[in-house]
Motif scaffolding. Structure first.
Motif, PDB file in Angstrom:
ATOM      1  N   ALA A 266       0.794  -1.222   0.000  1.00 10.88           N
ATOM      2  CA  ALA A 266       0.000   0.000   0.000  1.00 10.88           C
ATOM      3  C   ALA A 266       0.824   1.268   0.000  1.00 10.88           C
ATOM      4  N   THR A 267       2.131   1.157  -0.104  1.00 13.28           N
ATOM      5  CA  THR A 267       3.052   2.297   0.065  1.00 13.28           C
ATOM      6  C   THR A 267       2.641   3.129   1.279  1.00 13.28           C
ATOM      7  N   ALA A 268       2.343   2.421   2.371  1.00 13.42           N
ATOM      8  CA  ALA A 268       1.872   3.062   3.602  1.00 13.42           C
ATOM      9  C   ALA A 268       2.968   3.050   4.655  1.00 13.42           C
ATOM     10  N   GLN A 269       3.069   4.156   5.390  1.00 11.99           N
ATOM     11  CA  GLN A 269       3.963   4.254   6.537  1.00 11.99           C
ATOM     12  C   GLN A 269       3.138   4.675   7.751  1.00 11.99           C
ATOM     13  N   PHE A 270       3.614   4.305   8.927  1.00 10.10           N
ATOM     14  CA  PHE A 270       2.834   4.550  10.135  1.00 10.10           C
ATOM     15  C   PHE A 270       3.755   4.777  11.316  1.00 10.10           C
ATOM     16  N   GLY A 271       3.161   5.268  12.400  1.00 10.95           N
ATOM     17  CA  GLY A 271       3.923   5.536  13.612  1.00 10.95           C
ATOM     18  C   GLY A 271       4.147   4.289  14.437  1.00 10.95           C
ATOM     19  N   GLU A 272       4.562   4.487  15.682  1.00 13.69           N
ATOM     20  CA  GLU A 272       4.882   3.370  16.576  1.00 13.69           C
ATOM     21  C   GLU A 272       3.655   2.472  16.754  1.00 13.69           C
ATOM     22  N   PRO A 273       3.777   1.172  16.421  1.00 13.99           N
ATOM     23  CA  PRO A 273       2.620   0.291  16.521  1.00 13.99           C
ATOM     24  C   PRO A 273       2.355  -0.174  17.955  1.00 13.99           C
ATOM     25  N   LEU A 274       1.083  -0.425  18.224  1.00 13.58           N
ATOM     26  CA  LEU A 274       0.652  -1.002  19.500  1.00 13.58           C
ATOM     27  C   LEU A 274       0.286  -2.460  19.271  1.00 13.58           C
ATOM     28  N   PHE A 275       0.790  -3.335  20.116  1.00 15.89           N
ATOM     29  CA  PHE A 275       0.466  -4.755  19.992  1.00 15.89           C
ATOM     30  C   PHE A 275      -0.952  -4.994  20.507  1.00 15.89           C
ATOM     31  N   LEU A 276      -1.778  -5.633  19.693  1.00 16.69           N
ATOM     32  CA  LEU A 276      -3.162  -5.926  20.085  1.00 16.69           C
ATOM     33  C   LEU A 276      -3.313  -7.319  20.672  1.00 16.69           C
ATOM     34  N   GLY A 277      -2.646  -8.284  20.084  1.00 14.80           N
ATOM     35  CA  GLY A 277      -2.802  -9.657  20.512  1.00 14.80           C
ATOM     36  C   GLY A 277      -2.489 -10.597  19.365  1.00 14.80           C
ATOM     37  N   LEU A 279      -3.827 -14.457  17.227  1.00 15.60           N
ATOM     38  CA  LEU A 279      -4.860 -15.451  16.963  1.00 15.60           C
ATOM     39  C   LEU A 279      -4.213 -16.819  16.854  1.00 15.60           C
ATOM     40  N   THR A 280      -4.919 -17.823  17.366  1.00 14.32           N
ATOM     41  CA  THR A 280      -4.404 -19.186  17.302  1.00 14.32           C
ATOM     42  C   THR A 280      -5.508 -20.137  16.878  1.00 14.32           C
ATOM     43  N   ASP A 281      -5.073 -21.231  16.292  1.00 12.01           N
ATOM     44  CA  ASP A 281      -5.964 -22.324  15.918  1.00 12.01           C
ATOM     45  C   ASP A 281      -5.389 -23.580  16.559  1.00 12.01           C
ATOM     46  N   HIS A 282      -6.225 -24.310  17.307  1.00 11.57           N
ATOM     47  CA  HIS A 282      -5.707 -25.461  18.055  1.00 11.57           C
ATOM     48  C   HIS A 282      -5.170 -26.557  17.146  1.00 11.57           C
ATOM     49  N   THR A 283      -5.498 -26.482  15.832  1.00 14.50           N
ATOM     50  CA  THR A 283      -5.012 -27.514  14.906  1.00 14.50           C
ATOM     51  C   THR A 283      -3.668 -27.147  14.289  1.00 14.50           C
ATOM     52  N   GLU A 284      -3.184 -25.911  14.551  1.00  9.43           N
ATOM     53  CA  GLU A 284      -1.932 -25.475  13.932  1.00  9.43           C
ATOM     54  C   GLU A 284      -1.019 -24.843  14.984  1.00  9.43           C
ATOM     55  N   PRO A 285       0.280 -25.123  14.944  1.00 10.03           N
ATOM     56  CA  PRO A 285       1.216 -24.547  15.931  1.00 10.03           C
ATOM     57  C   PRO A 285       1.729 -23.175  15.504  1.00 10.03           C
ATOM     58  N   TYR A 286       0.806 -22.284  15.142  1.00  9.12           N
ATOM     59  CA  TYR A 286       1.199 -20.969  14.654  1.00  9.12           C
ATOM     60  C   TYR A 286       0.436 -19.878  15.394  1.00  9.12           C
ATOM     61  N   ALA A 287       0.928 -18.661  15.261  1.00  7.20           N
ATOM     62  CA  ALA A 287       0.234 -17.492  15.784  1.00  7.20           C
ATOM     63  C   ALA A 287       0.166 -16.441  14.681  1.00  7.20           C
ATOM     64  N   ARG A 288      -0.926 -15.698  14.687  1.00  5.21           N
ATOM     65  CA  ARG A 288      -1.121 -14.579  13.764  1.00  5.21           C
ATOM     66  C   ARG A 288      -1.248 -13.323  14.617  1.00  5.21           C
ATOM     67  N   VAL A 289      -0.311 -12.405  14.499  1.00  7.94           N
ATOM     68  CA  VAL A 289      -0.289 -11.251  15.397  1.00  7.94           C
ATOM     69  C   VAL A 289      -0.987 -10.061  14.747  1.00  7.94           C
ATOM     70  N   ARG A 290      -1.537  -9.192  15.615  1.00 11.09           N
ATOM     71  CA  ARG A 290      -2.239  -8.006  15.175  1.00 11.09           C
ATOM     72  C   ARG A 290      -1.704  -6.779  15.907  1.00 11.09           C
ATOM     73  N   TYR A 291      -1.523  -5.701  15.145  1.00 14.21           N
ATOM     74  CA  TYR A 291      -1.063  -4.431  15.683  1.00 14.21           C
ATOM     75  C   TYR A 291      -2.044  -3.327  15.283  1.00 14.21           C
ATOM     76  N   ALA A 292      -1.927  -2.193  15.951  1.00 19.62           N
ATOM     77  CA  ALA A 292      -2.636  -0.976  15.558  1.00 19.62           C
ATOM     78  C   ALA A 292      -1.626   0.154  15.543  1.00 19.62           C
ATOM     79  N   ALA A 337     -10.342  -4.796  21.058  1.00 14.75           N
ATOM     80  CA  ALA A 337      -8.932  -4.436  21.218  1.00 14.75           C
ATOM     81  C   ALA A 337      -8.539  -3.317  20.263  1.00 14.75           C
ATOM     82  N   VAL A 338      -9.104  -3.330  19.058  1.00 14.69           N
ATOM     83  CA  VAL A 338      -8.821  -2.281  18.074  1.00 14.69           C
ATOM     84  C   VAL A 338      -9.278  -0.919  18.601  1.00 14.69           C
TER      85      VAL A 338
END
Length: 364
Positions: A266-277, A279-292, A337-338
């Protein structure tokens, strides 16, 4: 010969009342009504009827002397056993006489069809539906992208146009054969024409536990008016937030992933991000992180080097953006959280308004 569009205004002196009435009657159209209802996942209620091999939205003909909104409420009672006030229009569709497959004996003159907003129904409201003994065989809530498979082409176009109008929050739209005469960015990109991927992952506000690999880093990037940046894919109409998959050059830093992906997509720039949390799925050993974060600049449009796509960039409220995804019940937790992050950033809560496409460079 002089005519007028106002029935209370006298026609021109060269036309009698009888002639004028006959002229207007010759241009008469049928009037119909339908109601767009969704569930809490954004799926659309369709009816399986016993007289067609295609599905319909609830609705029917407007009776003589009846207003379209009254007809819509009456049809809900007759077809679903639900008493409801129908007072918000989404679309008015013009259908020409030569576009219908109606038998010649019907002498179909064309139709004006009004689409009303039946709202979002919860489980209690859906459980209260009572079908009549005849006409309505079953109801089903379906993904918007399935409408063309279940409905006639024109009915599907009309339903999708009305749904986009509701999400866009720009008021009722005028359609011709199911298509808007003034397409919005949601119409031009074909939003909801492809099936939304189900991401019913649990949202957790805490940090990512040790041992979980971060698979995705997305950001809710705010403009000063409290709306957020959403990207629309040109080839599918699918929506996504800025962000993506970590690469080795990010050195296991999710913020670096978000910075890189937002710039590439998006050719987007932003300021200092805040960690929101995350997401997890019990079938996969991964995490998906969200910031604002607060947007600072949007550059000139360019093609994403990773996907060879040039995304359409738009601003919308977080609530409007969520309607473009199928995130399940955890979406409400992420949305909360958003808004907490938005308040922390000192930004206002944006009221619904039409999506704003961003085509030119902008600095805030």
């Amino acid at each position: 010969m002089t005519t007028t569009s106002d029935p209370d205004e006298q026609p021109g002196t060269l036309m009698t009342d009888e002639d004028y009435g006959a002229l207007r009657a010759s241009a008469s159209l049928w009037a119909g009504t339908s109601v767009l209802i969704t569930d809490q996942r954004g799926q659309v209620l369709v009816e399986h009827v016993d007289y067609l091999n295609t599905c319909l939205l609830p609705g029917g003909a407007v009776d003589k002397g009846e207003s379209p909104s009254h007809a819509a409420g009456r049809e809900l009672q007759e077809e679903l056993g639900i008493t409801a006030t129908v007072d918000r229009g989404l679309a008015v569709d013009w259908i020409s006489a030569d576009s219908s497959s109606a038998p010649p004996a019907m002498r179909f003159p064309g139709e004006i069809l009004y689409v009303y907003d039946g709202g979002t129904w919860n489980d209690h409201q859906i459980a209260a539906i009572r079908l009549p003994e005849h006409e309505i065989k079953a109801i089903e809530f379906v993904e918007p992208a399935r409408l063309p498979d279940l409905m006639s082409p024109r009915d599907a176009r009309r339903a999708l146009s009305a749904l986009r109008a509701r999400i866009n929050a720009g008021g009722a739209v005028i359609l011709e054969h199911g298509l808007p005469i003034a397409p919005t960015v949601l119409d031009s990109t074909g939003v909801l024409r492809t099936v939304r991927t189900q991401h019913h992952y649990a949202f957790r506000p805490g940090p990512v536990p040790d041992g979980l690999t971060v698979r995705q880093s997305w950001g809710w990037l705010f403009a000063p008016d409290g709306r957020v940046l959403v990207l629309l894919e040109p080839d599918t109409g699918a929506a996504c937030l800025p962000g993506g998959t970590p690469e080795p050059r990010d050195h296991d830093d999710p913020v670096a992933t978000l910075v890189r992906e937002a710039a590439e997509e998006a050719t987007a720039q932003f300021g200092e991000p805040l960690f929101l949390g995350h997401l997890t799925d019990h079938t996969e050993p991964y995490a998906r992180v969200r910031y604002a974060a607060a947007l600072t600049t949007i550059g000139a449009m360019r093609t994403d080097p990773a996907t060879s796509r040039t995304y359409t960039r738009a601003l919308a409220t977080p609530e409007q953006v969520l309607e473009l995804f199928d995130w399940g019940s955890s979406a409400a937790d992420q949305l909360a959280a958003v808004h907490q992050a938005r308040e922390h950033l000192g930004l206002p809560r944006a009221a619904p308004r039409p999506f704003t496409e961003l085509t030119d460079p902008t600095t805030w």
